[in-house]
Design an enzyme around this catalytic site. Structure first.
Site, mmCIF file in Angstrom:
data_model
loop_
_atom_site.group_PDB
_atom_site.id
_atom_site.type_symbol
_atom_site.label_atom_id
_atom_site.label_comp_id
_atom_site.label_asym_id
_atom_site.label_seq_id
_atom_site.Cartn_x
_atom_site.Cartn_y
_atom_site.Cartn_z
ATOM 1 N N LYS A 54 0.850 -1.207 0.000
ATOM 2 C CA LYS A 54 0.000 0.000 0.000
ATOM 3 C C LYS A 54 0.877 1.245 0.000
ATOM 4 C CE LYS A 54 -3.817 -2.365 2.310
ATOM 5 N NZ LYS A 54 -4.555 -2.685 3.521
ATOM 6 N N GLN A 98 -4.188 -1.136 9.808
ATOM 7 C CA GLN A 98 -4.207 -2.481 9.222
ATOM 8 C C GLN A 98 -4.836 -3.470 10.210
ATOM 9 O OE1 GLN A 98 -3.394 -3.133 6.048
ATOM 10 N NE2 GLN A 98 -3.799 -5.315 6.226
ATOM 11 N N ASP A 121 -10.573 3.655 4.727
ATOM 12 C CA ASP A 121 -10.871 2.222 4.719
ATOM 13 C C ASP A 121 -12.374 1.968 4.843
ATOM 14 O OD1 ASP A 121 -9.198 0.118 4.346
ATOM 15 O OD2 ASP A 121 -8.491 0.021 6.418
HETATM 16 N N1 GUN Z 1 -6.846 -6.471 6.432
HETATM 17 C C1 GUN Z 1 -7.224 -7.171 5.335
HETATM 18 N N2 GUN Z 1 -7.805 -6.360 4.431
HETATM 19 C C2 GUN Z 1 -7.775 -5.120 4.955
HETATM 20 C C3 GUN Z 1 -8.209 -3.851 4.489
HETATM 21 O O1 GUN Z 1 -8.761 -3.686 3.395
HETATM 22 N N3 GUN Z 1 -7.982 -2.809 5.335
HETATM 23 C C4 GUN Z 1 -7.403 -2.966 6.553
HETATM 24 N N4 GUN Z 1 -7.255 -1.890 7.317
HETATM 25 N N5 GUN Z 1 -7.007 -4.122 7.020
HETATM 26 C C5 GUN Z 1 -7.185 -5.191 6.214
#
Ligand code: GUN
Length: 293
Positions: A54, A98, A121
């Site tokens: 990311k 995350q 998110d």
């Molecule tokens: N863990 C797995 N997918 C995601 C996501 O799209 N965002 C976040 N913050 N954590 C994740």
């Protein structure tokens, strides 16, 4: 019949180019670069990879990327204090914590601490709540679900009135993707570990979204001929013939499913890159909203 492959890398590359051009245009107007802060608590290896990718994507499209790393034993107060600091930082337009967080932390309280204007998110309870309500719009939609819908729509498939089956009811994918499908007037069935006769339910699906985290669970004979199959799973399986001794597979047995489906996403190279492209898109929107205030 052999399915057409939905190339998530190609779709995401195109989106990234558009996003990079818009970010450059903002900078040319004298506005700051869009900025994304990532928060990673602990050392979950998969999460480390996802956050690294990311952040790399942010830099590729000309965004600022602010990485914050807390130890596994960080306290609730430490995580929330960090988030509140990021809420107040004008260089940060979007905040991504995350998931999963270490078990001792209260995820709901952490996600609630994120300013909804920076909730790129889409996991803040207000954003998720609006997704679940008729006539309301959330400010940001969760990235993986949004990426799944984008890929379905790329095929030209019309979701209105279609039978959509979602395998999995997680907060991150299953439930929000089901809500997005409802918003697009699909008839949605959500299946989970207690559902009876999964193959029969799946065979009714014009669109099948698999997000259960079980390697190759969905077999070819679960799929309705011509269906659109979106595979969200990323599962590591042993493979002595592979260089690293393992390889990644989805929740769908690709080789069987591609003989029956009309469209199918591969793993890797399907939904994964789209999650990150949608995160960039949300961050760009956050930066624009904040610049106009
Ligand atoms: N863990 C797995 N997918 C995601 C996501 O799209 N965002 C976040 N913050 N954590 C994740």
């Amino acid at each position: 019949m052999t399915a057409q492959i939905i190339d998530g890398n190609a779709v995401a590359d195109k989106l990234r180019l558009e996003i990079a051009a818009e970010a450059a245009a903002m900078v040319a107007q004298g506005l700051p670069k869009p900025g994304l802060a990532t928060v990673l608590v602990g050392e979950n290896p998969a999460s480390q990879v996802y956050v690294r990718m990311k952040r790399k994507n942010c830099e590729e499209v000309g965004f600022d990327s602010f990485g914050h790393y807390l130890p596994e034993n960080a306290t609730q107060e430490e995580v929330e204090t960090l988030v509140r600091g990021l809420n107040a930082d004008p260089k940060v337009n979007g905040i991504l914590v995350q998931l999963p967080l270490p078990a001792h932390l209260n995820e709901e309280r952490v996600l609630s601490a994120i300013s909804i204007e920076k909730d790129v998110d889409g996991f803040h309870p207000i954003n998720i709540g609006r997704l679940a309500q008729k006539g309301r719009e959330s400010l940001f939609v969760p990235c993986t679900p949004d990426g799944c819908i984008y890929l379905v729509e790329q095929t030209g498939f019309n979701l209105k009135g279609a039978n959509a089956v979602v395998l999995g009811r997680s907060n991150i994918v299953g439930m929000p993707v089901a809500l997005l499908l409802v918003k697009r007037d699909a008839t949605v069935t959500i299946c989970h570990s207690r559902s009876k006769d999964l193959p029969a339910i799946c065979r009714e699906a014009d669109v099948l979204i698999a997000a259960v985290g079980r390697a190759e669970m969905v077999r070819g004979d679960w799929i309705k001929p011509g269906a659109v199959v979106i595979d969200v799973g990323i599962n590591q399986v042993d493979d002595p013939t592979a260089k690293r001794g393992h390889r990644l597979v989805g929740d769908v047995c690709f080789n069987e499913a591609k003989e029956v489906a009309g469209w199918i996403t591969p793993v890797p190279g399907g939904v994964g890159p789209m999650t990150r492209a949608m995160l960039l898109r949300n961050t760009l929107r956050a930066a624009k909203i904040q610049a106009n205030r």
